[in-house]
Write a protein that holds these residues in place. Structure first.
Motif, mmCIF file in Angstrom:
data_model
loop_
_atom_site.group_PDB
_atom_site.id
_atom_site.type_symbol
_atom_site.label_atom_id
_atom_site.label_comp_id
_atom_site.label_asym_id
_atom_site.label_seq_id
_atom_site.Cartn_x
_atom_site.Cartn_y
_atom_site.Cartn_z
ATOM 1 N N PHE A 81 0.852 -1.215 -0.039
ATOM 2 C CA PHE A 81 0.140 -0.117 -0.159
ATOM 3 C C PHE A 81 0.919 1.269 -0.173
ATOM 4 C CE2 PHE A 81 -2.325 -3.380 2.182
ATOM 5 C CZ PHE A 81 -3.508 -3.354 1.101
ATOM 6 N N GLU A 82 2.016 1.167 0.797
ATOM 7 C CA GLU A 82 2.838 2.314 0.855
ATOM 8 C C GLU A 82 3.535 2.667 -0.459
ATOM 9 O OE1 GLU A 82 2.915 4.662 2.862
ATOM 10 O OE2 GLU A 82 1.735 3.937 4.444
ATOM 11 N N ARG A 83 3.934 1.422 -1.172
ATOM 12 C CA ARG A 83 4.702 1.293 -2.516
ATOM 13 C C ARG A 83 3.666 2.144 -3.418
ATOM 14 N NH1 ARG A 83 7.623 -4.202 -3.974
ATOM 15 N NH2 ARG A 83 9.158 -4.366 -2.284
ATOM 16 N N GLU A 84 2.423 1.882 -3.472
ATOM 17 C CA GLU A 84 1.664 2.377 -4.529
ATOM 18 C C GLU A 84 1.512 3.872 -4.242
ATOM 19 O OE1 GLU A 84 -2.901 2.491 -6.192
ATOM 20 O OE2 GLU A 84 -2.543 1.463 -4.410
ATOM 21 N N ALA A 85 1.346 4.364 -2.884
ATOM 22 C CA ALA A 85 1.019 5.576 -2.501
ATOM 23 C C ALA A 85 2.377 6.387 -2.858
ATOM 24 C CB ALA A 85 0.661 5.658 -1.221
ATOM 25 N N TYR A 86 3.717 5.867 -2.538
ATOM 26 C CA TYR A 86 4.860 6.619 -2.939
ATOM 27 C C TYR A 86 5.202 6.915 -4.327
ATOM 28 C CZ TYR A 86 6.361 7.244 2.172
ATOM 29 O OH TYR A 86 6.273 7.483 3.242
ATOM 30 N N ARG A 87 4.826 5.694 -5.031
ATOM 31 C CA ARG A 87 5.143 5.863 -6.432
ATOM 32 C C ARG A 87 4.259 6.963 -7.251
ATOM 33 N NH1 ARG A 87 5.379 -0.690 -8.047
ATOM 34 N NH2 ARG A 87 7.239 -0.777 -6.645
ATOM 35 N N ASN A 88 3.191 7.083 -6.551
ATOM 36 C CA ASN A 88 2.004 7.867 -7.337
ATOM 37 C C ASN A 88 1.690 9.282 -6.712
ATOM 38 O OD1 ASN A 88 1.278 5.970 -9.526
ATOM 39 N ND2 ASN A 88 1.112 4.755 -7.904
ATOM 40 N N GLU A 89 2.356 9.554 -5.498
ATOM 41 C CA GLU A 89 1.812 10.749 -4.663
ATOM 42 C C GLU A 89 2.125 12.004 -5.352
ATOM 43 O OE1 GLU A 89 4.246 10.584 -1.141
ATOM 44 O OE2 GLU A 89 6.035 11.141 -2.214
ATOM 45 N N LYS A 90 2.925 12.049 -6.574
ATOM 46 C CA LYS A 90 3.110 13.368 -7.127
ATOM 47 C C LYS A 90 2.316 13.404 -8.585
ATOM 48 C CE LYS A 90 7.509 14.633 -5.275
ATOM 49 N NZ LYS A 90 8.872 14.511 -5.372
ATOM 50 N N ASN A 91 1.760 12.427 -8.805
ATOM 51 C CA ASN A 91 0.678 12.170 -9.845
ATOM 52 C C ASN A 91 -0.639 12.655 -9.433
ATOM 53 O OD1 ASN A 91 -0.854 11.521 -12.121
ATOM 54 N ND2 ASN A 91 -0.244 9.544 -12.142
ATOM 55 N N TYR A 92 -0.887 14.062 -9.814
ATOM 56 C CA TYR A 92 -2.208 14.479 -9.009
ATOM 57 C C TYR A 92 -3.491 14.203 -9.680
ATOM 58 C CZ TYR A 92 1.310 16.892 -6.539
ATOM 59 O OH TYR A 92 2.569 17.310 -5.764
ATOM 60 N N VAL A 93 -3.308 13.300 -10.707
ATOM 61 C CA VAL A 93 -4.596 12.883 -11.710
ATOM 62 C C VAL A 93 -4.672 11.212 -11.436
ATOM 63 C CG1 VAL A 93 -4.672 14.687 -13.064
ATOM 64 C CG2 VAL A 93 -3.403 12.535 -13.801
ATOM 65 N N TYR A 94 -3.802 10.824 -10.500
ATOM 66 C CA TYR A 94 -3.610 9.263 -10.321
ATOM 67 C C TYR A 94 -4.939 8.780 -10.051
ATOM 68 C CZ TYR A 94 -2.287 4.839 -8.726
ATOM 69 O OH TYR A 94 -2.376 3.386 -8.251
ATOM 70 N N LEU A 95 -5.631 9.030 -9.058
ATOM 71 C CA LEU A 95 -6.819 8.627 -8.578
ATOM 72 C C LEU A 95 -8.065 8.552 -9.450
ATOM 73 C CD1 LEU A 95 -6.821 9.935 -4.780
ATOM 74 C CD2 LEU A 95 -6.472 7.532 -5.691
ATOM 75 N N LYS A 96 -7.834 9.465 -10.426
ATOM 76 C CA LYS A 96 -8.982 9.594 -11.171
ATOM 77 C C LYS A 96 -8.761 8.411 -12.403
ATOM 78 C CE LYS A 96 -9.796 14.399 -11.056
ATOM 79 N NZ LYS A 96 -9.738 15.534 -11.705
ATOM 80 N N GLN A 97 -7.398 8.009 -12.689
ATOM 81 C CA GLN A 97 -7.094 6.600 -13.675
ATOM 82 C C GLN A 97 -7.072 5.547 -12.959
ATOM 83 O OE1 GLN A 97 -4.037 9.251 -15.430
ATOM 84 N NE2 GLN A 97 -2.289 7.977 -14.151
ATOM 85 N N ARG A 98 -6.933 5.544 -11.591
ATOM 86 C CA ARG A 98 -6.691 4.385 -11.103
ATOM 87 C C ARG A 98 -7.612 3.457 -11.039
ATOM 88 N NH1 ARG A 98 -7.702 2.114 -5.751
ATOM 89 N NH2 ARG A 98 -5.654 1.045 -4.853
ATOM 90 N N GLY A 99 -7.144 1.804 -11.332
ATOM 91 C CA GLY A 99 -8.230 0.991 -11.202
ATOM 92 C C GLY A 99 -8.359 0.492 -10.141
#
Length: 107
Positions: A81-99
């Motif tokens: 869960f931390e890996r996913e969060a750290y990898r994508n924390e600077k991608n501010y549209v990640y949650l919109k495209q995340r499956g």
């Protein structure tokens, strides 16, 4: 996703997602876009796993990592869960495209 940021001065970490809240140590951290995005990713993980199972899996993953790495920081950073969060924390549209359950791909 609706959330509320709460300042908790005695928090031992900078921030924490505790569904449905984001707890932060001080007001400055509440304004940190990257930190809030990191915690929003955790809120999404918690919601999709119906909250309690998330915390169980998080703890089990941390314990398994402690046996593997024998180091708190390495164990923490390698929780899926931390890996996913750290990898994508600077991608501010990640949650919109995340499956659904994308943390599964962070091993």
């Amino acid at each position: 996703m609706s959330f509320r940021v709460i300042v908790v001065p005695f928090l031992n970490v900078e921030a924490m997602a505790l569904f449905p809240f984001i707890l932060v140590k001080n007001k400055e951290m509440a304004a940190d876009k990257t930190l809030i995005n990191h915690e929003l990713i955790h809120l999404k993980q918690e919601a999709e796993l119906l909250v309690i199972p998330f915390y169980i899996l998080y703890l089990l993953n941390y314990i398994a990592n402690l046996f593997i790495y024998r180091n708190h920081n390495k164990a923490y950073l390698n929780i899926v869960f931390e890996r996913e969060a750290y990898r994508n924390e600077k991608n501010y549209v990640y949650l919109k495209q995340r499956g659904l359950w994308f943390w599964r791909f962070c091993f």
